[in-house]
Design a protein around this motif. Sequence first.
Motif, PDB file in Angstrom:
ATOM      1  N   LEU A 199       0.825  -1.308  -0.149  1.00 19.12           N
ATOM      2  CA  LEU A 199      -0.065  -0.032   0.084  1.00 19.12           C
ATOM      3  C   LEU A 199       0.864   1.046   0.033  1.00 19.12           C
ATOM      4  O   LEU A 199       1.548   1.793   0.993  1.00 19.12           O
ATOM      5  CB  LEU A 199      -0.939  -0.184   1.220  1.00 19.12           C
ATOM      6  CG  LEU A 199      -1.880   0.984   1.338  1.00 19.12           C
ATOM      7  CD1 LEU A 199      -2.841   1.489   0.037  1.00 19.12           C
ATOM      8  CD2 LEU A 199      -2.556   1.295   2.601  1.00 19.12           C
ATOM      9  N   TRP A 226       3.434  -1.102   3.997  1.00 20.86           N
ATOM     10  CA  TRP A 226       2.595   0.211   3.933  1.00 20.86           C
ATOM     11  C   TRP A 226       3.582   1.367   4.131  1.00 20.86           C
ATOM     12  O   TRP A 226       4.323   1.632   5.181  1.00 20.86           O
ATOM     13  CB  TRP A 226       1.540   0.065   5.358  1.00 20.86           C
ATOM     14  CG  TRP A 226       0.647   1.387   5.507  1.00 20.86           C
ATOM     15  CD1 TRP A 226       0.512   2.247   4.291  1.00 20.86           C
ATOM     16  CD2 TRP A 226      -0.149   1.872   6.294  1.00 20.86           C
ATOM     17  NE1 TRP A 226      -0.292   3.156   5.048  1.00 20.86           N
ATOM     18  CE2 TRP A 226      -0.824   2.853   6.166  1.00 20.86           C
ATOM     19  CE3 TRP A 226      -0.507   1.086   7.551  1.00 20.86           C
ATOM     20  CZ2 TRP A 226      -1.856   3.614   6.869  1.00 20.86           C
ATOM     21  CZ3 TRP A 226      -1.334   1.760   8.529  1.00 20.86           C
ATOM     22  CH2 TRP A 226      -1.952   3.049   8.050  1.00 20.86           C
ATOM     23  N   VAL A 365       6.001  -1.129   8.155  1.00 23.59           N
ATOM     24  CA  VAL A 365       5.191   0.369   7.913  1.00 23.59           C
ATOM     25  C   VAL A 365       6.252   1.514   8.266  1.00 23.59           C
ATOM     26  O   VAL A 365       6.979   1.322   9.099  1.00 23.59           O
ATOM     27  CB  VAL A 365       4.071   0.629   9.295  1.00 23.59           C
ATOM     28  CG1 VAL A 365       3.390   1.858   8.915  1.00 23.59           C
ATOM     29  CG2 VAL A 365       3.163  -0.548   9.281  1.00 23.59           C
TER      30      VAL A 365
END
Length: 448
Positions: A199, A226, A365
């Motif tokens: 993402l 992410w 992340v």
Amino acid sequence: MRRLESWIFALALLVAAACVGFFTSRYAVRADWSTGGRASIAAESQAVLDRLPGPVEVVSYASPSGELRANIGAFMERYQRAKRDLTLRFVDPEKDPAAMRELGISNDGAMIIHYKNRVQRLDDSLTERSMSNALERLARGGERIVGFVTGDGERLPGGKANADLGTFMTQFEARGLRSVPLNFGQVQAVPEHTDLVVLASPSAPLSPAAVQALVDYVGNGGNLLWLAEPGDLDLGVKPLADALGVRLLPGVLVDGQGASLNLTDPRQIVQVSYPPHPITHGFTLTTLFPQAAGLAKVSGTDWTVAAFLRTGEQSWTAFHGIANDQPSTIRYDAAAGELRGPLDFGFAQTRLSPSPEKNEQRVVVVGDGDFLANTFVGNGGNRALGERIFDWLLGDDALVALPPRGAPDRVLELTQARLDVLTLVFLVGLPVFLAAMGGFIAWRRRRR
């Protein structure tokens, strides 16, 4: 007595020479004294070979005329020294044109690499990078499928815009990755056999169905990268953050230590040292993150969270002045709730996988996606760090800590003081010295 000693010495010398000839005919000793060991294969290539237990056969379709076979043999000899059961076999392409057409080989010097039941072709220029990439694809056991979420303004893996990831992914796909678009407006869930989902910094709110599909993917044990941005929680991704046990801090990270590296914008975060983690183990390159969001972990989850990116002591989360073109106006404001650093902006998370097919689930992340964008991926070690993140997420731990390949003396780093000394020596001192020597020699000749 002296004559006897001379005969004994001569006999000993002959015996020593015979021993040297005997042992050199049976044993070979090689030493690479080049800087950084550039006359041998890199540690990266050695690590790839270590992941290929068993014999590897390389078939080269090269014409016997000319020096092509000799050059290929000399090149492959470095690999054969590192892996004794790697064999090289030559085939004359002119003797079996039907087989050449069946294999789709049209250029002289093309190579086919066989390992167990896997095959890789090498049609481009013969370099250590291309050969090691082909061997790495064999080691991976085939292509890895990486799904990139699209449809909400995310960075495109094959895009050429400044914010896209085309430069990074084009280079990385040669190592056995295949990026595929993942649009939840067209599919309801992440397809099976997807090894990793990315993402990458959506610029528009995600639909509830897309967020739920990502939450379900994580809940089923899928690995996720992410690349977040400041303000991403306004895009409806809070359920995903909750599923990961991560909280995005408000504001933009600023760090004053970048001034020591001649950076005038404190929103540009420079990483010189890294918290200990397998991703950053032995990593010494400097990385640049243009605008990053701080991260905090939520307690009470089953995730094991380790920070591998962290700001310095002079950092904080800035709320004011971060959107203008005058970063010098940014000031710390404790009354506004801004947090002082050090602050984390890169998390590597693991837990026991809910999927029975895997032992461990991995998630990364990062509070900034610009560091892998086309504009910034060439800065320092940005690309190398991105490759380490992908390798770790894909479970290729042996490839994570590979050093970047290249000449160790490519960059000449000089302080201003050293540059001033060199300027005085070569632009002032050396001309004056040569003029003085010339005058002295002319004076000596006139006196004669």
